[in-house]
Write an enzyme that holds these catalytic residues in place. Structure first.
Site, PDB file in Angstrom:
ATOM      1  N   GLY A 137       2.645   3.739   1.436  1.00 19.75           N
ATOM      2  CA  GLY A 137       3.196   3.991   2.770  1.00 19.75           C
ATOM      3  C   GLY A 137       3.782   5.378   2.890  1.00 19.75           C
ATOM      4  N   ASP A 144       6.983   4.038 -10.623  1.00 19.67           N
ATOM      5  CA  ASP A 144       7.809   3.734  -9.451  1.00 19.67           C
ATOM      6  C   ASP A 144       9.291   3.604  -9.801  1.00 19.67           C
ATOM      7  OD1 ASP A 144       5.525   3.930  -8.033  1.00 19.67           O
ATOM      8  OD2 ASP A 144       5.680   1.996  -7.031  1.00 19.67           O
ATOM      9  N   ASP A 195       3.988  -4.962  -7.452  1.00 21.89           N
ATOM     10  CA  ASP A 195       3.407  -3.723  -6.913  1.00 21.89           C
ATOM     11  C   ASP A 195       3.911  -2.502  -7.689  1.00 21.89           C
ATOM     12  OD1 ASP A 195       5.716  -4.832  -5.338  1.00 21.89           O
ATOM     13  OD2 ASP A 195       5.807  -2.780  -4.605  1.00 21.89           O
ATOM     14  N   LYS A 243       4.330  12.056  -3.391  1.00 19.37           N
ATOM     15  CA  LYS A 243       5.147  10.936  -2.906  1.00 19.37           C
ATOM     16  C   LYS A 243       6.198  11.495  -1.945  1.00 19.37           C
ATOM     17  CE  LYS A 243       7.995   7.175  -4.837  1.00 19.37           C
ATOM     18  NZ  LYS A 243       8.466   6.591  -6.098  1.00 19.37           N
ATOM     19  N   ASP A 286       9.149   5.779   7.441  1.00 22.25           N
ATOM     20  CA  ASP A 286       8.876   7.116   7.985  1.00 22.25           C
ATOM     21  C   ASP A 286       7.953   7.939   7.067  1.00 22.25           C
ATOM     22  OD1 ASP A 286      10.516   7.667   5.865  1.00 22.25           O
ATOM     23  OD2 ASP A 286      12.083   8.659   7.024  1.00 22.25           O
ATOM     24  N   GLY A 287       7.560   7.359   5.924  1.00 21.11           N
ATOM     25  CA  GLY A 287       6.638   8.063   5.034  1.00 21.11           C
ATOM     26  C   GLY A 287       7.291   9.180   4.240  1.00 21.11           C
ATOM     27  N   GLY A 323       0.833  -1.214   0.000  1.00 18.94           N
ATOM     28  CA  GLY A 323       0.000   0.000   0.000  1.00 18.94           C
ATOM     29  C   GLY A 323       0.857   1.249   0.000  1.00 18.94           C
TER      30      GLY A 323
HETATM   31  P1  AMP Z   1       8.817   1.198  -3.502  1.00 24.70           P
HETATM   32  O1  AMP Z   1      10.084   0.442  -3.365  1.00 24.70           O
HETATM   33  O2  AMP Z   1       8.984   2.693  -3.439  1.00 24.70           O
HETATM   34  O3  AMP Z   1       7.976   0.757  -4.651  1.00 24.70           O
HETATM   35  O4  AMP Z   1       7.993   0.866  -2.171  1.00 24.70           O
HETATM   36  C1  AMP Z   1       7.588  -0.428  -1.782  1.00 24.70           C
HETATM   37  C2  AMP Z   1       6.657  -0.306  -0.605  1.00 24.70           C
HETATM   38  O5  AMP Z   1       7.342   0.264   0.510  1.00 24.70           O
HETATM   39  C3  AMP Z   1       5.454   0.591  -0.835  1.00 24.70           C
HETATM   40  O6  AMP Z   1       4.378   0.043  -0.116  1.00 24.70           O
HETATM   41  C4  AMP Z   1       5.884   1.916  -0.266  1.00 24.70           C
HETATM   42  O7  AMP Z   1       4.806   2.707   0.114  1.00 24.70           O
HETATM   43  C5  AMP Z   1       6.688   1.456   0.939  1.00 24.70           C
HETATM   44  N1  AMP Z   1       7.703   2.448   1.318  1.00 24.70           N
HETATM   45  C6  AMP Z   1       8.839   2.746   0.668  1.00 24.70           C
HETATM   46  N2  AMP Z   1       9.526   3.709   1.318  1.00 24.70           N
HETATM   47  C7  AMP Z   1       8.799   4.037   2.408  1.00 24.70           C
HETATM   48  C8  AMP Z   1       8.970   4.961   3.488  1.00 24.70           C
HETATM   49  N3  AMP Z   1      10.031   5.748   3.573  1.00 24.70           N
HETATM   50  N4  AMP Z   1       8.001   5.009   4.431  1.00 24.70           N
HETATM   51  C9  AMP Z   1       6.921   4.228   4.365  1.00 24.70           C
HETATM   52  N5  AMP Z   1       6.705   3.327   3.382  1.00 24.70           N
HETATM   53  C10 AMP Z   1       7.623   3.229   2.420  1.00 24.70           C
HETATM   54 MG    MG Z   2       6.411   0.912  -5.504  1.00 25.63          MG
END
Ligand code: AMP
Ligand code: MG
Length: 468
Positions: free
Chosen positions: A83, A251, A241, A99, A111-112, A81
């Site tokens: 995050g 992404d 994802d 983002k 940490d979002g 999801g």
């Molecule tokens: P990504 O590698 O950016 O495609 O992210 C994979 C998953 O990790 C997704 O669900 C993102 O929302 C979550 N995610 C990546 N970085 C963060 C972060 N710094 N804080 C919270 N969730 C994260």
């Molecule tokens: Mg992603």
């Protein structure tokens, strides 16, 4: 005024959640042309920074974080999801998403947030892909948040990227509901996807709609990944994802472009096994399509065996058709007739020659006209080159076709790192200059010639990081 279609779906598809508060948003990059296309009007930079960091909501915003699952490096994760992303709403049928805008219920341990480096990287690479003519999410802005985020190498300035997408539906969105045996949600999702991305599908029976969607989705994935091959793009994290239902590139993490040609090249630090190597991408696309097909099985027939047979039939020729898409890509790059399978050896020989001599992929193709006219300067002269040249000339290559698919400027890793280093030190001029050069990859103005150059030995980038 933003509109909404995703929030018409049941609440279990998303969480309603606002972006976090940030102390001092400051505009770093702004895509004014895209804003104009979208009809977004701002009165000044401060307002842009406020709005595109989620501090002030545009009229009609209903921020949500979307639920999805995903197969990451082949392992299923039932809940991922958004995050660290907030979907504000839709504008001209495109998702407007922030983002790096703070935590949501999907953040797990994260940490979002996002550091400024990866935000700039995604901005540059996605806009470069768009200029190259490859379906992709677009980038509207990068806004520094005014706070630091903490990563492996210590504190870095935080930033928020605003991106636009045909949608953020992923194969992982289907997997999320499939895993939960939520057939009602799967059916709604199927119809939503068709309505938004595949309106040409008009089958009235659900099983037929599903199979048609599967075929249409597979075709878009194949077409997309074939285009990645053509420009030497390595996505780096082709997890389900990150696999868009709309068939666009999304992404951007540890993605990279080839410098010297190596078919099984890997840059991503987290891809230890080379699962997402350049030359594996089409096979992975196929793997992801089967993950999607899996989610449709319960909608196709009650009898799972029968469903599986129908899926098999629908995807019967996928491997051979994907192989021919790759062939067409390279045939076009060599100016050859696409349908002529006799060009296969010529293509393989040329790629093998580039790889053997570690020649630059982009320049290897963009210098072909010079080679044809007798200037062998760029190439390593040997009998392999002579043999290729003679056979290629015999085919009377079409240069106007080649000029459309052999870019001169790509976002090279060393240049991305250089401009990000400057940005980290508060100088965004180099980023802006690089972005300008990337806008016209096929014709380079005289003041952007240096963006053509491959890295010197001491500039080479061997690994890229997702930086999350
Ligand atoms: P990504 O590698 O950016 O495609 O992210 C994979 C998953 O990790 C997704 O669900 C993102 O929302 C979550 N995610 C990546 N970085 C963060 C972060 N710094 N804080 C919270 N969730 C994260
Ligand atoms: Mg992603």
């Amino acid at each position: 005024m933003l509109t909404h279609s995703y929030t018409d779906l049941p609440e279990r598809f998303y969480q309603r959640t606002n972006p976090e508060r940030f102390p001092a948003p400051e505009l770093v990059l702004f895509n004014a042309d895209l804003a104009e296309e979208l009809g977004l009007v701002f009165s000044n930079e401060a307002e842009i920074a406020q709005v595109l960091s989620g501090q002030t909501l545009l009229p009609g915003s209903e921020p949500i974080a979307q639920a999805y699952a995903g197969s990451q490096f082949g392992h299923f994760v039932p809940q991922l999801g958004d995050g660290r992303a907030h979907l504000l709403g839709e504008i001209k049928d495109l998702d407007l998403q922030l983002k790096g805008s703070g935590r949501t219920k999907f953040s797990r341990g994260g940490d979002g947030r996002s550091p400024i480096g990866p935000a700039i990287r995604e901005f540059l690479v996605s806009e470069a892909m768009h200029a190259l003519g490859i379906p992709t999410s677009r980038s509207l802005s990068v806004v520094a948040t005014g706070e630091m985020v903490y990563r492996q190498d210590g504190p870095e300035p935080g930033a928020i990227l605003t991106r636009l997408c045909e949608s953020h539906l992923r194969v992982g969105t289907f997997q999320y509901f499939h895993h939960r045996d939520d057939l009602q949600a799967l059916e709604l999702l199927c119809d939503y996807t068709i309505k938004r991305h595949y309106p040409e599908i008009a089958c009235s029976e659900l099983p037929d709609r599903c199979l048609e969607l599967l075929r249409a989705f597979a075709k878009r994935q194949g077409d997309l990944v074939a285009q990645w091959y053509g420009v030497g793009f390595i996505h780096g994290v082709m997890n389900t994802d990150n696999c868009s239902m709309a068939g666009i590139t999304i992404d951007y993490g540890p993605c990279a472009f080839l410098d010297d040609f190596k078919f099984m090249k890997v840059f991503s630090s987290i891809d230890q096994q080379g699962r997402y190597a350049y030359g594996n991408q089409m096979a992975i696309a196929e793997w992801n399509i089967y993950c999607f097909a899996d989610c449709l099985l319960p909608l196709i027939a009650d009898d799972q065996k029968l469903s599986a047979t129908k899926v098999k039939e629908a995807l019967a020729d996928i491997s051979s058709s994907f192989a021919s898409l790759i062939h067409q890509t390279f045939a076009r790059k060599l100016g050859l007739a696409e349908s002529d399978s006799s060009s296969e050896t010529l293509i393989t020989d040329f790629l093998r020659y580039l790889e053997t001599h570690s020649l630059d992929f982009t320049l290897g193709f963009s210098n072909l006209r010079n080679l044809y006219e007798g200037d062998k300067g760029f190439y390593t002269e040997n009998s392999d080159l002579e043999s290729f040249l003679a056979r290629w000339k015999d085919q009377a290559p079409d240069f106007s076709q080649m000029d459309q698919v052999n870019p001169k400027v790509i976002p090279r890793n060393h240049q991305i790192e250089r401009v990000i280093d400057h940005a980290n030190n508060g100088d965004c001029e180099p980023v802006a200059e690089m972005w300008e050069a990337l806008k016209s990859p096929y014709t380079v103005s005289t003041n952007h010639q240096h963006f053509i150059d491959p890295p010197d030995l001491d500039e080479q980038v061997y690994q890229t990081f997702c930086g999350t």
